[in-house]
Motif scaffolding. Structure first.
Motif, PDB file in Angstrom:
ATOM      1  N   HIS A 620       0.849  -1.189   0.000  1.00  0.00           N
ATOM      2  CA  HIS A 620       0.000   0.000   0.000  1.00  0.00           C
ATOM      3  C   HIS A 620       0.884   1.237   0.000  1.00  0.00           C
ATOM      4  O   HIS A 620       1.933   1.265   0.641  1.00  0.00           O
ATOM      5  CB  HIS A 620      -0.877   0.041   1.258  1.00  0.00           C
ATOM      6  N   TYR A 621       0.447   2.260  -0.727  1.00  0.00           N
ATOM      7  CA  TYR A 621       1.211   3.508  -0.719  1.00  0.00           C
ATOM      8  C   TYR A 621       0.270   4.692  -0.904  1.00  0.00           C
ATOM      9  O   TYR A 621      -0.740   4.603  -1.598  1.00  0.00           O
ATOM     10  CB  TYR A 621       2.304   3.512  -1.793  1.00  0.00           C
ATOM     11  N   LYS A 622       0.638   5.781  -0.247  1.00  0.00           N
ATOM     12  CA  LYS A 622      -0.165   7.001  -0.281  1.00  0.00           C
ATOM     13  C   LYS A 622       0.496   7.971  -1.247  1.00  0.00           C
ATOM     14  O   LYS A 622       1.666   8.330  -1.093  1.00  0.00           O
ATOM     15  CB  LYS A 622      -0.212   7.615   1.122  1.00  0.00           C
ATOM     16  N   LEU A 623      -0.267   8.390  -2.280  1.00  0.00           N
ATOM     17  CA  LEU A 623       0.306   9.300  -3.276  1.00  0.00           C
ATOM     18  C   LEU A 623       0.528  10.684  -2.679  1.00  0.00           C
ATOM     19  O   LEU A 623      -0.236  11.145  -1.825  1.00  0.00           O
ATOM     20  CB  LEU A 623      -0.631   9.412  -4.487  1.00  0.00           C
ATOM     21  N   ASP A 624       1.556  11.336  -3.163  1.00  0.00           N
ATOM     22  CA  ASP A 624       1.841  12.709  -2.736  1.00  0.00           C
ATOM     23  C   ASP A 624       0.854  13.646  -3.435  1.00  0.00           C
ATOM     24  O   ASP A 624       0.839  13.744  -4.661  1.00  0.00           O
ATOM     25  CB  ASP A 624       3.274  13.081  -3.131  1.00  0.00           C
ATOM     26  N   PRO A 625       0.012  14.353  -2.657  1.00  0.00           N
ATOM     27  CA  PRO A 625      -0.993  15.230  -3.281  1.00  0.00           C
ATOM     28  C   PRO A 625      -0.402  16.436  -3.997  1.00  0.00           C
ATOM     29  O   PRO A 625      -1.104  17.123  -4.742  1.00  0.00           O
ATOM     30  CB  PRO A 625      -1.860  15.660  -2.091  1.00  0.00           C
ATOM     31  N   ALA A 626       0.899  16.707  -3.781  1.00  0.00           N
ATOM     32  CA  ALA A 626       1.526  17.872  -4.419  1.00  0.00           C
ATOM     33  C   ALA A 626       1.748  17.659  -5.909  1.00  0.00           C
ATOM     34  O   ALA A 626       1.935  18.628  -6.658  1.00  0.00           O
ATOM     35  CB  ALA A 626       2.859  18.174  -3.739  1.00  0.00           C
ATOM     36  N   ASN A 627       1.722  16.397  -6.350  1.00  0.00           N
ATOM     37  CA  ASN A 627       1.962  16.088  -7.763  1.00  0.00           C
ATOM     38  C   ASN A 627       0.680  15.573  -8.424  1.00  0.00           C
ATOM     39  O   ASN A 627      -0.193  15.026  -7.750  1.00  0.00           O
ATOM     40  CB  ASN A 627       3.043  15.003  -7.901  1.00  0.00           C
ATOM     41  N   PRO A 628       0.569  15.715  -9.749  1.00  0.00           N
ATOM     42  CA  PRO A 628      -0.569  15.109 -10.455  1.00  0.00           C
ATOM     43  C   PRO A 628      -0.571  13.594 -10.257  1.00  0.00           C
ATOM     44  O   PRO A 628       0.490  12.960 -10.216  1.00  0.00           O
ATOM     45  CB  PRO A 628      -0.326  15.476 -11.915  1.00  0.00           C
ATOM     46  N   VAL A 629      -1.757  13.018 -10.174  1.00  0.00           N
ATOM     47  CA  VAL A 629      -1.890  11.584  -9.901  1.00  0.00           C
ATOM     48  C   VAL A 629      -1.179  10.757 -10.959  1.00  0.00           C
ATOM     49  O   VAL A 629      -0.423   9.823 -10.636  1.00  0.00           O
ATOM     50  CB  VAL A 629      -3.387  11.194  -9.813  1.00  0.00           C
ATOM     51  N   GLN A 630      -1.397  11.066 -12.239  1.00  0.00           N
ATOM     52  CA  GLN A 630      -0.796  10.272 -13.305  1.00  0.00           C
ATOM     53  C   GLN A 630       0.731  10.365 -13.306  1.00  0.00           C
ATOM     54  O   GLN A 630       1.415   9.405 -13.642  1.00  0.00           O
ATOM     55  CB  GLN A 630      -1.353  10.707 -14.662  1.00  0.00           C
ATOM     56  N   GLU A 631       1.244  11.525 -12.919  1.00  0.00           N
ATOM     57  CA  GLU A 631       2.705  11.670 -12.826  1.00  0.00           C
ATOM     58  C   GLU A 631       3.248  10.768 -11.718  1.00  0.00           C
ATOM     59  O   GLU A 631       4.296  10.110 -11.889  1.00  0.00           O
ATOM     60  CB  GLU A 631       3.053  13.133 -12.533  1.00  0.00           C
ATOM     61  N   ASN A 632       2.547  10.729 -10.573  1.00  0.00           N
ATOM     62  CA  ASN A 632       2.966   9.848  -9.476  1.00  0.00           C
ATOM     63  C   ASN A 632       2.932   8.389  -9.908  1.00  0.00           C
ATOM     64  O   ASN A 632       3.870   7.622  -9.638  1.00  0.00           O
ATOM     65  CB  ASN A 632       2.043  10.038  -8.268  1.00  0.00           C
ATOM     66  N   ILE A 633       1.874   8.000 -10.600  1.00  0.00           N
ATOM     67  CA  ILE A 633       1.732   6.599 -11.021  1.00  0.00           C
ATOM     68  C   ILE A 633       2.826   6.225 -12.024  1.00  0.00           C
ATOM     69  O   ILE A 633       3.362   5.111 -11.993  1.00  0.00           O
ATOM     70  CB  ILE A 633       0.326   6.362 -11.605  1.00  0.00           C
ATOM     71  N   ALA A 634       3.185   7.160 -12.896  1.00  0.00           N
ATOM     72  CA  ALA A 634       4.253   6.897 -13.871  1.00  0.00           C
ATOM     73  C   ALA A 634       5.581   6.645 -13.164  1.00  0.00           C
ATOM     74  O   ALA A 634       6.343   5.743 -13.549  1.00  0.00           O
ATOM     75  CB  ALA A 634       4.367   8.082 -14.833  1.00  0.00           C
ATOM     76  N   ARG A 635       5.862   7.423 -12.118  1.00  0.00           N
ATOM     77  CA  ARG A 635       7.106   7.217 -11.357  1.00  0.00           C
ATOM     78  C   ARG A 635       7.094   5.859 -10.653  1.00  0.00           C
ATOM     79  O   ARG A 635       8.110   5.141 -10.637  1.00  0.00           O
ATOM     80  CB  ARG A 635       7.265   8.324 -10.312  1.00  0.00           C
ATOM     81  N   ILE A 636       5.949   5.516 -10.066  1.00  0.00           N
ATOM     82  CA  ILE A 636       5.842   4.236  -9.354  1.00  0.00           C
ATOM     83  C   ILE A 636       5.999   3.076 -10.336  1.00  0.00           C
ATOM     84  O   ILE A 636       6.690   2.088 -10.055  1.00  0.00           O
ATOM     85  CB  ILE A 636       4.485   4.155  -8.621  1.00  0.00           C
ATOM     86  N   ALA A 637       5.379   3.193 -11.513  1.00  0.00           N
ATOM     87  CA  ALA A 637       5.473   2.142 -12.531  1.00  0.00           C
ATOM     88  C   ALA A 637       6.922   1.923 -12.947  1.00  0.00           C
ATOM     89  O   ALA A 637       7.352   0.771 -13.149  1.00  0.00           O
ATOM     90  CB  ALA A 637       4.620   2.519 -13.734  1.00  0.00           C
ATOM     91  N   ALA A 638       7.676   3.008 -13.073  1.00  0.00           N
ATOM     92  CA  ALA A 638       9.085   2.892 -13.475  1.00  0.00           C
ATOM     93  C   ALA A 638       9.893   2.136 -12.426  1.00  0.00           C
ATOM     94  O   ALA A 638      10.776   1.334 -12.769  1.00  0.00           O
ATOM     95  CB  ALA A 638       9.665   4.284 -13.684  1.00  0.00           C
ATOM     96  N   ILE A 639       9.568   2.359 -11.145  1.00  0.00           N
ATOM     97  CA  ILE A 639      10.281   1.667 -10.064  1.00  0.00           C
ATOM     98  C   ILE A 639       9.965   0.175 -10.090  1.00  0.00           C
ATOM     99  O   ILE A 639      10.865  -0.675  -9.978  1.00  0.00           O
ATOM    100  CB  ILE A 639       9.915   2.293  -8.701  1.00  0.00           C
ATOM    101  N   PHE A 640       8.694  -0.171 -10.248  1.00  0.00           N
ATOM    102  CA  PHE A 640       8.321  -1.585 -10.301  1.00  0.00           C
ATOM    103  C   PHE A 640       8.935  -2.259 -11.530  1.00  0.00           C
ATOM    104  O   PHE A 640       9.342  -3.421 -11.473  1.00  0.00           O
ATOM    105  CB  PHE A 640       6.791  -1.719 -10.320  1.00  0.00           C
ATOM    106  N   LYS A 641       8.991  -1.539 -12.636  1.00  0.00           N
ATOM    107  CA  LYS A 641       9.573  -2.100 -13.849  1.00  0.00           C
ATOM    108  C   LYS A 641      11.074  -2.364 -13.669  1.00  0.00           C
ATOM    109  O   LYS A 641      11.604  -3.362 -14.168  1.00  0.00           O
ATOM    110  CB  LYS A 641       9.353  -1.132 -15.024  1.00  0.00           C
ATOM    111  N   ARG A 642      11.710  -1.484 -12.903  1.00  0.00           N
ATOM    112  CA  ARG A 642      13.157  -1.637 -12.673  1.00  0.00           C
ATOM    113  C   ARG A 642      13.458  -2.856 -11.798  1.00  0.00           C
ATOM    114  O   ARG A 642      14.379  -3.624 -12.066  1.00  0.00           O
ATOM    115  CB  ARG A 642      13.703  -0.382 -11.991  1.00  0.00           C
ATOM    116  N   TYR A 643      12.679  -3.047 -10.745  1.00  0.00           N
ATOM    117  CA  TYR A 643      12.960  -4.115  -9.790  1.00  0.00           C
ATOM    118  C   TYR A 643      12.148  -5.397 -10.025  1.00  0.00           C
ATOM    119  O   TYR A 643      12.412  -6.414  -9.382  1.00  0.00           O
ATOM    120  CB  TYR A 643      12.704  -3.618  -8.357  1.00  0.00           C
ATOM    121  N   ASN A 644      11.168  -5.331 -10.922  1.00  0.00           N
ATOM    122  CA  ASN A 644      10.369  -6.525 -11.228  1.00  0.00           C
ATOM    123  C   ASN A 644      10.038  -6.529 -12.725  1.00  0.00           C
ATOM    124  O   ASN A 644       8.879  -6.446 -13.124  1.00  0.00           O
ATOM    125  CB  ASN A 644       9.077  -6.510 -10.386  1.00  0.00           C
TER     126      ASN A 644
END
Length: 794
Positions: A620-644
């Motif tokens: 579970h993770y809480k998105l940072d409200p300071a950034n657009p939601v889709q931008e946050n999800i794109a960053r998270i996706a890149a991390i998962f892609k790197r490690y999995n």
């Protein structure tokens, strides 16, 4: 010749009275189409889990236990029960265990994550799922084999030719396709695109021999000559016999639940499976009956309202020697002709409405025109509707005395008008009852949606931990926190919105033997529990491994759990289960929060720290409200892609996941609301015809009243009051019936709303307003007409 004459006369009569015919055909066709839609759905529900090769010999093993003095049942069974049943009971021919799973299945670049099942080798033959190619016997034994369905074969290989080919499971294990099955039929409870042997389950998770862990479903096939009642008695104490030293299984018994009742009777009530989908089936069968009755009432009302037009025809025919039986047949012929036209229109409407209806109920209903049973069904509906709707008007019209009707007397009477009013009351009572039910369902849904969840769903997401993500779990968490996309992270075994595993057999200071049968729901969180979920600590503190190394065995309790412990100050106390299974110390108490159904009571819950026994399968993770939601999800996706890299990135919003738990009530509300609207439409068609006829027959009376000084509002009131009274009466009739039905429905929910009187007022107001608009639209012309035109012939 005689019948030919009847139908010719009937067709001519329909042509002469076009407005009457259109109203009747439209009302009947809508009623027929709605009834057929419902009955198609009912037929699907009644055939669910009934079309297996051995349906009459298939049973599922259920557990029956007692919790706080109340008996209850559940379907999960111990892993070793299946082999024990097959080996020790001669009445049982075969057994299969079933456990659902989702795996990433790939053929090079083609990756999919379908639903599948772990099964024992007899699963395919027990249920009779057709094998297209490969192992025709369907014996799934080799841990390196996999069975796939035709749909998955086409997605992976582009064709059905898949036997002998290899695929990759979870980006690491290679399996051979041993058989291709037909796609799982719509009428089965088993949703799968692949089957894996139980030997592979043991390979992945280890051979589980405990009789106190219920984590699989067990199905048995009895022998042809076996007595189900005798087999049921024999297996009753199988778990207790294998757990003689366990006090928690003393009251635990087992029973067989037949396949014919799996779908319809699946709800536990006082230790028995007495309800389930059968409740909805009964409701909608009643609605289907009401829809066709409303349409038939329309026909009766409009037919009896036209007595003045038909009376002279009846009189002349009787003087000419016509018998009553002949007149009855003639009028029934007219009714059947109307029904036939309505049936044709209903089938056309059904074809147009079926895709939208399937989308509404998320189903795949179809009309199979090559099936003769479908035509028998339509023929039966048309004939029954024609005879049912036309019988009373036929008997009534054919009863006229020739002398009276030819003199212009005896065609109307208070008795007939009274019957017509009773039918209008019945018609609108059905409509008001359906609207009331819709409003109460919506009220219950809104009541649960507004319930305080106890945690903050806003900007809370979760993703599965699988593949290399398990190995790189710590790195993923660290990268997420550094990315700026999230503010907090917490891992757990299950999503916070999901249903949690429950365990019993706990001990604590002052606990008794009875307390061992008390179950607690377990949720684990490795760290940052309150920060991530927004839950509130009301006593003690949160878990913190960094500051308190001993928090590896810490536990938080919710308020319900504290009540069960009967401890004034639980913080610092010890709670344990079994011999070293779980040995925990309580560090805090959290405010209750909802886990599982938003309609259920809050259950006693333990929140554990990072526990290897439960593991971490969800992040579970809480998105940072300071950034657009889709931008946050794109960053998270890149991390998962790197490690999995071998797995596609998946995520769910907690608020959307929670909202989906209301889908069942939303569908029920939409369906009943749809048929309520159709029932009002049909009723108003009849009201439209009756109002038009009344305005026509009282045309001269209105002219006289206007000459004598009557106002337009006064005339409108005069013309409408005879219709308003039946609708008010309908509300008084419908209210107690709807209250009784919905009060029983609400009893299924632990967290439920009060019905209140406002829903009845709202339903009555809606129907009254629609009825007034219908009536006034026909009477306003008569009220505004020039009296000289009405009186010109006098």
């Amino acid at each position: 010749m005689m019948f030919n004459n009847y139908f010719k006369t009937a067709w001519r009569s329909l042509g002469k009275n076009k407005a009457f015919s259109v109203l009747n055909i439209l009302g009947l066709s809508v009623g027929m189409a709605a009834t057929c839609l419902i009955l198609l759905w009912v037929q699907q529900e009644l055939s669910f889990d009934r079309e297996y090769a051995n349906t009459d010999r298939l049973y599922q093993v259920y557990n029956r236990d007692v919790d706080n003095g109340a008996p209850y049942t559940y379907a999960a069974t111990p892993n070793p029960m299946g082999p024990a049943l097959k080996a020790g009971y001669p009445e049982i021919e075969d057994v299969t265990r079933v456990s659902g799973e989702q795996f990433l299945i790939a053929n090079q670049e083609r990756q999919f994550k379908p639903e599948g099942l772990f099964v024992d080798e007899g699963f395919v033959s027990m249920f009779g799922f057709p094998v297209m190619t490969g192992d025709r016997r369907g014996l799934l034994r080799n841990p390196g084999d996999i069975f796939i369905t035709r749909s998955l074969a086409r997605k992976l290989y582009g064709s059905d030719d898949a036997v002998g080919k290899l695929l990759t499971l979870n980006d690491s294990n290679t399996l051979r396709v041993a058989a291709v099955l037909e796609n799982a039929p719509a009428g089965t409870r088993f949703r799968f695109e692949f089957l894996l042997p139980w030997a592979y389950y043991d390979k992945l998770y280890g051979v589980r021999t405990s009789w106190t862990g219920n984590n699989v479903r067990t199905y048995v096939l009895l022998r042809k000559n076996a007595d189900p009642a005798a087999a049921d008695r024999k297996i009753k104490n199988i778990t207790a016999e294998h757990t003689t030293g366990e006090s928690t299984t003393k009251k635990l018994t087992q029973f067989l639940h037949p396949a014919q009742r799996w779908h319809l009777y699946s709800k536990s009530e006082n230790g028995a499976l007495t309800d389930g989908a059968i409740g909805k089936v009964r409701i909608f069968m009643a609605v289907a009956l009401l829809m066709i009755i409303i349409a038939c009432i329309n026909f009766v009302n409009l037919s009896t309202a036209r007595t003045a037009h038909k009376a002279r025809e009846v009189g002349v025919r009787k003087v000419a020697g016509a018998r009553r039986s002949g007149l009855v047949l003639q009028f029934l012929s007219e009714s059947i002709c109307l029904s036939l036209l309505s049936g044709v229109l209903a089938i056309a409407g059904l074809l147009l409405a079926l895709p939208a209806f399937n989308g509404l109920i998320e189903s795949r209903l179809q009309l199979h025109f090559t099936d003769f049973r479908l035509w028998l069904f339509f023929g039966g509906i048309i004939l029954l509707t024609g005879v049912g709707a036309g019988l009373y008007p036929a008997l009534y019209l054919s009863s006229f005395v020739p002398v009276k009707v030819l003199k212009g007397a005896g065609t109307t009477g208070k008795g007939r008008i009274g019957i017509r009013k009773i039918l209008v009351v019945t018609q609108f009572a059905f409509a008001i009852a359906l609207i009331t039910c819709t409003l109460i369902i919506k009220k219950q849904m809104k009541y649960a949606q507004q319930r305080e969840t106890g945690y903050n769903k806003e900007l809370l997401l979760f993703s599965p931990i699988e593949g290399m993500a398990k190995k790189n779990y710590a790195l993923i968490k660290q990268a997420l926190l550094k990315s700026g996309a999230v503010t907090t992270v917490a891992g757990s075994q299950n999503p916070v919105t999901g249903f949690l595993p429950n365990y019993y057999g706990f001990h604590w200071e002052g606990s008794t033997e009875r307390d061992e049968n008390t179950s607690f729901y377990l949720f684990n969180a490795d760290e940052a529990f309150t920060k991530t979920f927004g839950t509130k600590i009301i006593a003690g503190r949160d878990m913190d491994i960094e500051r308190f190394p001993t928090d590896s065995t810490a536990v938080l309790l919710n308020e319900e759990a504290v009540k069960l412990l009967h401890l004034k100050d639980p913080v610092g106390k010890r709670i344990w289960r079994g011999a070293g299974d779980l040995d925990l110390h309580i560090v805090g108490v959290v405010k209750n929060y909802i886990s599982g159904s938003p309609y259920g009571n809050i259950q006693p819950m333990m929140i554990l720290g990072a526990n290897p026994a439960l593991g971490v399968a969800t992040l579970h993770y809480k998105l940072d409200p300071a950034n657009p939601v889709q931008e946050n999800i794109a960053r998270i996706a890149a991390i998962f892609k790197r490690y999995n890299p071998g797995y596609p990135f998946e995520y769910r919003f907690a608020d959307q996941d929670y909202a989906e738990q209301f889908a069942g009530e939303q569908n029920l509300s939409r369906l009943i609301g749809l048929f309520a609207a159709l029932s009002i439409f049909i009723a108003c068609l009849g009201l439209f015809g009756l109002a038009a006829y009344m305005a026509e027959t009282r045309y001269k009376e209105i002219g006289i009243r206007k000459v004598l000084g009557a106002s337009v509002p006064g005339i409108l009131l005069l013309l409408t009051k005879d219709f308003i009274r039946p609708i008010v009466t309908a509300l008084l009739v419908a209210a107690p019936v709807a209250w009784w039905i919905m009060n029983r429905w609400l009893q299924e929910y632990s967290y439920r709303t009060a019905i209140g009187w406002t829903v009845f007022l709202a339903a009555g107001s809606v129907v009254l307003c629609v009825a007034l608009i219908t009536i006034v639209s026909q009477t306003i012309r008569a009220a505004l007409s020039n009296p000289s035109k009405a009186l010109r012939s006098e």
